[in-house]
Design an enzyme around this catalytic site. Structure first.
Site, mmCIF file in Angstrom:
data_model
loop_
_atom_site.group_PDB
_atom_site.id
_atom_site.type_symbol
_atom_site.label_atom_id
_atom_site.label_comp_id
_atom_site.label_asym_id
_atom_site.label_seq_id
_atom_site.Cartn_x
_atom_site.Cartn_y
_atom_site.Cartn_z
ATOM 1 N N SER A 1 -0.644 -2.109 3.704
ATOM 2 C CA SER A 1 0.576 -2.706 3.167
ATOM 3 C C SER A 1 1.526 -3.063 4.299
ATOM 4 O O SER A 1 1.618 -2.343 5.306
ATOM 5 C CB SER A 1 1.268 -1.735 2.217
ATOM 6 O OG SER A 1 2.583 -2.158 1.909
ATOM 7 N N SER A 2 2.260 -4.152 4.105
ATOM 8 C CA SER A 2 3.220 -4.566 5.130
ATOM 9 C C SER A 2 4.413 -3.618 5.231
ATOM 10 O O SER A 2 5.210 -3.732 6.170
ATOM 11 C CB SER A 2 3.709 -5.991 4.858
ATOM 12 O OG SER A 2 4.313 -6.087 3.586
ATOM 13 N N CYS A 3 4.535 -2.664 4.306
ATOM 14 C CA CYS A 3 5.601 -1.668 4.431
ATOM 15 C C CYS A 3 5.347 -0.723 5.613
ATOM 16 O O CYS A 3 6.218 0.073 5.971
ATOM 17 C CB CYS A 3 5.766 -0.873 3.142
ATOM 18 S SG CYS A 3 4.393 0.232 2.758
ATOM 19 N N TYR B 1 4.759 5.997 1.037
ATOM 20 C CA TYR B 1 3.591 5.131 0.888
ATOM 21 C C TYR B 1 3.189 4.552 2.246
ATOM 22 O O TYR B 1 2.003 4.502 2.593
ATOM 23 C CB TYR B 1 3.924 4.015 -0.095
ATOM 24 C CG TYR B 1 2.784 3.075 -0.402
ATOM 25 C CD1 TYR B 1 1.722 3.480 -1.193
ATOM 26 C CD2 TYR B 1 2.789 1.768 0.083
ATOM 27 C CE1 TYR B 1 0.673 2.614 -1.493
ATOM 28 C CE2 TYR B 1 1.753 0.899 -0.206
ATOM 29 C CZ TYR B 1 0.697 1.323 -1.001
ATOM 30 O OH TYR B 1 -0.333 0.450 -1.273
ATOM 31 N N LYS C 1 -0.419 4.914 4.412
ATOM 32 C CA LYS C 1 -1.206 3.754 4.824
ATOM 33 C C LYS C 1 -1.403 3.715 6.337
ATOM 34 O O LYS C 1 -2.459 3.305 6.836
ATOM 35 C CB LYS C 1 -0.534 2.470 4.332
ATOM 36 C CG LYS C 1 -0.632 2.272 2.832
ATOM 37 C CD LYS C 1 -2.082 2.175 2.387
ATOM 38 C CE LYS C 1 -2.238 1.938 0.907
ATOM 39 N NZ LYS C 1 -3.665 1.848 0.508
ATOM 40 N N HIS D 1 5.920 -4.743 -9.123
ATOM 41 C CA HIS D 1 6.510 -5.403 -7.968
ATOM 42 C C HIS D 1 7.415 -6.538 -8.443
ATOM 43 O O HIS D 1 7.535 -6.802 -9.640
ATOM 44 C CB HIS D 1 5.410 -5.926 -7.057
ATOM 45 C CG HIS D 1 4.618 -4.841 -6.408
ATOM 46 N ND1 HIS D 1 3.427 -4.363 -6.929
ATOM 47 C CD2 HIS D 1 4.844 -4.106 -5.289
ATOM 48 C CE1 HIS D 1 2.958 -3.405 -6.153
ATOM 49 N NE2 HIS D 1 3.793 -3.225 -5.154
#
Length: 308
Positions: A103-105, A132, A136, A177
């Site tokens: 994920s880009s988070c 999260y 990841k 989302h």
């Protein structure tokens, strides 16, 4: 060629199974009862019984800002445990290829845009989904360590998609989302003939949302290259290469839905990072590019929503 797909019942998993390239492979998509990723013995036994050549890890506990803020413990612990159990068992069992969907988070909250892969672990994370993101990052690093220590025998790489939307998404405003939540919100506003729809924050924060079918395309592009024994970067972003403001997304959804009302802004609500645009040059160089426009993607997603 046997592929194990985790998270086959989720949005990404179902779009992978429905992709035209899926029929070229034997894809195992077990339910959580058949394969409990939170139980390392279950994972080890499943791999021993089925002996996949490649694993696509799309499983996990997912949700938007509200869900992450409400239950950070589960978002960290469950996702971390799934990644550890799956990739350590895969390595021990000798599975040569794995694709980890991240994920880009994972990127630092203050990293300069566009976000390049080497920026992971160079700064503080966005607090609204930190748990999260940490999980990841752990799985990503584990895959890199396994690849680096395998002397060329294993290739465990990670794809970092930008934000996703599309068929099989969740449209519950408390769990979804942004785009599916906005589709439902604006659809209900139109049905109720409401004059206004509220946007969290000033709407100027920028996001990169990609149609999930494009992600499925990218995954099968990488699958083919891995099976042809091409060596690829262990970390690659998957995105559009451009972004839109939150206000732009609301306007695009309103056009597709046919909503004619106005938008208001609640400046007391959290909005997360002001911009999050990934640099997709690595995967572009590997031969993939997105194909679905924002308007077309929202239209397809709205049609799916209407059929629920």
């Amino acid at each position: 060629m046997k592929i194990l797909l985790t998270g086959g019942s989720g949005m990404v998993g179902q779009n992978l199974l429905e992709h035209t390239a899926a029929k070229e492979y034997e894809i195992l998509a077990p339910s959580s009862r058949e394969l409990d990723l939170l139980n390392k013995d279950s994972v080890a036994n499943y791999l021993k019984a089925h002996n996949p050549t490649l694993i696509i890890h799309a499983g996990g506990k997912v949700g938007g800002i509200q869900a992450n803020m409400a239950d950070p413990v589960a978002f960290l612990s469950q996702n971390a445990e799934m990644g550890l159990n799956l990739f350590t068992a895969a390595s021990a069992h000798g599975v040569p290829y794995c694709i980890n969907l991240a994920s880009s988070c994972m990127y630092p909250r203050n990293a300069s845009n566009p976000l390049r892969e080497e920026k992971v672990l160079t700064g503080e994370l966005e607090p609204t989904n930190e748990g999260y993101a940490l999980a990841k990052i752990l799985a990503t690093r584990l895959c890199q360590y396994i690849t680096d220590s395998s002397e060329g025998k294993k290739q465990y790489l990670t794809l970092i998609p930008c934000n996703l939307y599309g068929p099989h998404d969740k449209f519950d405003p408390d769990k979804s989302h942004m785009i599916p939540a906005v589709i439902r919100k604006i659809h209900e506003a139109k049905q109720a003939k409401r004059d206004t729809v509220e946007i969290w924050g000033d709407g100027e924060a920028r996001r990169e949302f990609m149609y999930v079918g494009d992600l499925a395309d990218s995954v099968f592009t990488i699958v083919e290259k891995m099976l042809n024994r091409e060596r690829l970067p262990t970390l690659m972003n998957v995105g559009l290469g451009h972004d839109y403001s939150i206000n732009d997304y609301y306007k695009s959804v309103a056009e597709v839905v046919g909503y004619k009302g106005e938008f208001t802004h609640d400046l007391t609500k959290p909005v997360g990072m002001r911009q999050k645009l990934v640099d997709s040059q690595r995967i572009n160089d590997a031969g993939w590019a997105p194909a679905v426009s924002l308007q077309n993607g929202i239209f397809k997603t709205y049609q799916y929503f209407l059929e629920l």
